[in-house]
Design a protein around this motif. Structure first.
Motif, mmCIF file in Angstrom:
data_model
loop_
_atom_site.group_PDB
_atom_site.id
_atom_site.type_symbol
_atom_site.label_atom_id
_atom_site.label_comp_id
_atom_site.label_asym_id
_atom_site.label_seq_id
_atom_site.Cartn_x
_atom_site.Cartn_y
_atom_site.Cartn_z
ATOM 1 N N VAL A 60 0.867 -1.187 0.000
ATOM 2 C CA VAL A 60 0.000 0.000 0.000
ATOM 3 C C VAL A 60 0.897 1.229 0.000
ATOM 4 C CG1 VAL A 60 -1.641 1.382 1.342
ATOM 5 C CG2 VAL A 60 -1.921 -1.090 1.224
ATOM 6 N N TYR A 61 0.626 2.156 -0.911
ATOM 7 C CA TYR A 61 1.336 3.431 -0.955
ATOM 8 C C TYR A 61 0.536 4.465 -0.170
ATOM 9 C CZ TYR A 61 3.831 1.380 -4.951
ATOM 10 O OH TYR A 61 4.580 0.564 -5.769
ATOM 11 N N LEU A 62 1.186 5.090 0.778
ATOM 12 C CA LEU A 62 0.522 6.106 1.597
ATOM 13 C C LEU A 62 1.355 7.393 1.542
ATOM 14 C CD1 LEU A 62 -2.073 5.811 3.356
ATOM 15 C CD2 LEU A 62 -0.569 5.720 5.350
ATOM 16 N N THR A 63 0.729 8.487 1.150
ATOM 17 C CA THR A 63 1.434 9.763 1.043
ATOM 18 C C THR A 63 0.699 10.835 1.831
ATOM 19 O OG1 THR A 63 2.230 9.225 -1.181
ATOM 20 C CG2 THR A 63 2.302 11.540 -0.524
ATOM 21 N N VAL A 64 1.412 11.460 2.762
ATOM 22 C CA VAL A 64 0.862 12.582 3.524
ATOM 23 C C VAL A 64 1.332 13.861 2.836
ATOM 24 C CG1 VAL A 64 0.713 13.704 5.768
ATOM 25 C CG2 VAL A 64 0.997 11.222 5.641
ATOM 26 N N SER A 95 8.369 0.731 4.879
ATOM 27 C CA SER A 95 9.379 1.785 4.840
ATOM 28 C C SER A 95 8.728 3.157 4.774
ATOM 29 C CB SER A 95 10.311 1.582 3.640
ATOM 30 O OG SER A 95 9.570 1.615 2.432
ATOM 31 N N SER A 96 9.492 4.187 5.160
ATOM 32 C CA SER A 96 8.970 5.560 5.147
ATOM 33 C C SER A 96 10.011 6.489 4.559
ATOM 34 C CB SER A 96 8.606 6.007 6.564
ATOM 35 O OG SER A 96 9.757 6.023 7.391
ATOM 36 N N LYS A 97 9.554 7.643 4.120
ATOM 37 C CA LYS A 97 10.446 8.603 3.479
ATOM 38 C C LYS A 97 9.942 10.016 3.746
ATOM 39 C CE LYS A 97 11.696 7.237 -0.358
ATOM 40 N NZ LYS A 97 11.612 6.777 -1.764
ATOM 41 N N PHE A 98 10.842 10.846 4.228
ATOM 42 C CA PHE A 98 10.483 12.230 4.566
ATOM 43 C C PHE A 98 11.105 13.200 3.571
ATOM 44 C CE2 PHE A 98 11.900 16.170 6.567
ATOM 45 C CZ PHE A 98 10.692 16.708 6.994
ATOM 46 N N SER A 99 10.340 14.218 3.171
ATOM 47 C CA SER A 99 10.873 15.281 2.328
ATOM 48 C C SER A 99 10.226 16.587 2.750
ATOM 49 C CB SER A 99 10.588 14.998 0.850
ATOM 50 O OG SER A 99 9.219 15.181 0.544
ATOM 51 N N SER A 100 10.642 17.675 2.122
ATOM 52 C CA SER A 100 10.101 18.984 2.490
ATOM 53 C C SER A 100 8.665 19.167 2.018
ATOM 54 C CB SER A 100 10.972 20.091 1.885
ATOM 55 O OG SER A 100 10.990 19.995 0.469
ATOM 56 N N ARG A 101 8.189 18.262 1.170
ATOM 57 C CA ARG A 101 6.842 18.398 0.617
ATOM 58 C C ARG A 101 5.857 17.350 1.117
ATOM 59 N NH1 ARG A 101 7.090 18.848 -5.722
ATOM 60 N NH2 ARG A 101 4.896 19.266 -5.318
ATOM 61 N N SER A 102 6.377 16.239 1.627
ATOM 62 C CA SER A 102 5.462 15.158 2.004
ATOM 63 C C SER A 102 6.153 14.134 2.904
ATOM 64 C CB SER A 102 4.937 14.449 0.750
ATOM 65 O OG SER A 102 6.010 13.851 0.048
ATOM 66 N N GLY A 147 11.998 11.670 -6.222
ATOM 67 C CA GLY A 147 12.374 12.909 -5.562
ATOM 68 C C GLY A 147 13.772 12.875 -4.973
ATOM 69 N N PHE A 148 14.451 11.711 -5.071
ATOM 70 C CA PHE A 148 15.795 11.593 -4.519
ATOM 71 C C PHE A 148 16.774 11.271 -5.642
ATOM 72 C CE2 PHE A 148 13.128 11.160 -0.895
ATOM 73 C CZ PHE A 148 13.858 11.583 0.198
ATOM 74 N N SER A 149 18.014 11.731 -5.508
ATOM 75 C CA SER A 149 19.046 11.440 -6.490
ATOM 76 C C SER A 149 19.799 10.189 -6.075
ATOM 77 C CB SER A 149 20.034 12.600 -6.617
ATOM 78 O OG SER A 149 19.370 13.761 -7.084
ATOM 79 N N GLY A 150 20.118 9.349 -7.071
ATOM 80 C CA GLY A 150 20.851 8.128 -6.775
ATOM 81 C C GLY A 150 22.109 8.025 -7.611
ATOM 82 N N PHE A 151 23.046 7.120 -7.212
ATOM 83 C CA PHE A 151 24.269 6.901 -7.970
ATOM 84 C C PHE A 151 23.978 5.965 -9.128
ATOM 85 C CE2 PHE A 151 26.226 7.811 -3.747
ATOM 86 C CZ PHE A 151 26.870 8.980 -4.143
ATOM 87 N N PRO A 152 24.714 6.075 -10.195
ATOM 88 C CA PRO A 152 24.539 5.114 -11.290
ATOM 89 C C PRO A 152 25.004 3.737 -10.861
ATOM 90 C CG PRO A 152 26.460 6.508 -11.662
ATOM 91 C CD PRO A 152 25.730 7.074 -10.469
ATOM 92 N N PRO A 153 24.618 2.674 -11.581
ATOM 93 C CA PRO A 153 25.035 1.320 -11.205
ATOM 94 C C PRO A 153 26.537 1.230 -11.005
ATOM 95 C CG PRO A 153 23.424 1.254 -12.972
ATOM 96 C CD PRO A 153 23.777 2.702 -12.760
ATOM 97 N N GLY A 154 26.932 0.594 -9.895
ATOM 98 C CA GLY A 154 28.353 0.459 -9.617
ATOM 99 C C GLY A 154 28.907 1.577 -8.781
#
Length: 222
Positions: free
Chosen positions: A23-27, A76-83, A135-142
């Motif tokens: 279930v996706y839950l977004t505040v 899991s949970s994730k916090f940002s400045s918007r939600s 909304g998050f930046s990730g590293f390329p594979p490797g």
């Protein structure tokens, strides 16, 4: 006065893949003050409380009892400045969707369907997956650390001797039929010749550093 934030939800289901039984839950709550954020997830419910707002912070809060059980330790949970986002892992593996998010069939004005993530139960197969790291930046594979090996290119400084490649003019007929072994031998010979010439130049004067002669002096007078 405590207010309810807007809460969006969507879901997926699977009887074989637990990672797709969620279930996706977004505040939706911009400018959450992270220091005030409090939430508690149990197998049957979730509670949320925080202050939000840049100029005049207000207090927001809600409590929800789920239709079915979830697994908190696999959620899991994730916090940002918007939600504030939560991905809930459903306990029961089944193809059937929950008919609603909440245990009781009551209308909550602040609870709405997340149409950006929603897919009908019979259209899940082949549907695009939701990016959990949105909304998050990730590293390329490797990882970028793997690029450190490129530092070895510093050895390319030795390519200065390639100036002797001018002798390749003998290839005039084109690249066809080129003998690679002969070419490499010629390049090695030219590079050695170039190195020897450089040593001779060190014993001479500095006239070469002045560049070519003026155009009018380059031609003999008639």
């Amino acid at each position: 006065m405590v207010q309810h934030p807007e809460v969006l939800w969507a879901q997926r289901s699977s009887e074989t893949d637990a990672a797709k039984n969620i279930v996706y839950l977004t505040v939706n709550l911009p400018d959450i003050q992270e220091s005030t954020l409090k939430y508690n997830l149990t197998p049957t419910s979730i509670s949320f409380e925080a202050k939000a707002g840049s100029e005049q912070p207000r207090e927001y809060k809600f409590d929800l009892d789920f239709f079915g059980e979830v697994i908190p330790e696999e959620s899991s949970s994730k916090f940002s400045s918007r939600s504030f986002k939560v991905i809930l892992r459903k306990k029961e593996l089944t193809l059937e969707y929950w008919p609603r998010l909440t245990k009781e069939k009551v209308r909550n004005a602040f609870l709405k369907t997340d149409f950006e993530k929603w897919v009908d139960e019979d259209e899940q197969e082949g549907a695009a997956e939701v990016e959990e790291d949105e909304g998050f930046s990730g590293f390329p594979p490797g990882g970028p650390g793997g690029m450190g090996g490129m530092g070895g290119m510093g050895g390319m400084g030795g390519m200065g001797g390639l100036g002797g490649l001018g002798g390749m003019g003998g290839m005039g007929g084109g690249m066809e039929g080129m003998d690679i072994e002969k070419l490499m031998a010629q390049m090695a010979a030219n590079q050695g010749s170039s190195s020897g010439q450089a040593a001779d130049d060190d014993d001479g004067d500095d006239s070469d550093d002045d560049g070519p002669p003026p155009l009018e002096d380059a031609e003999p007078s008639k």
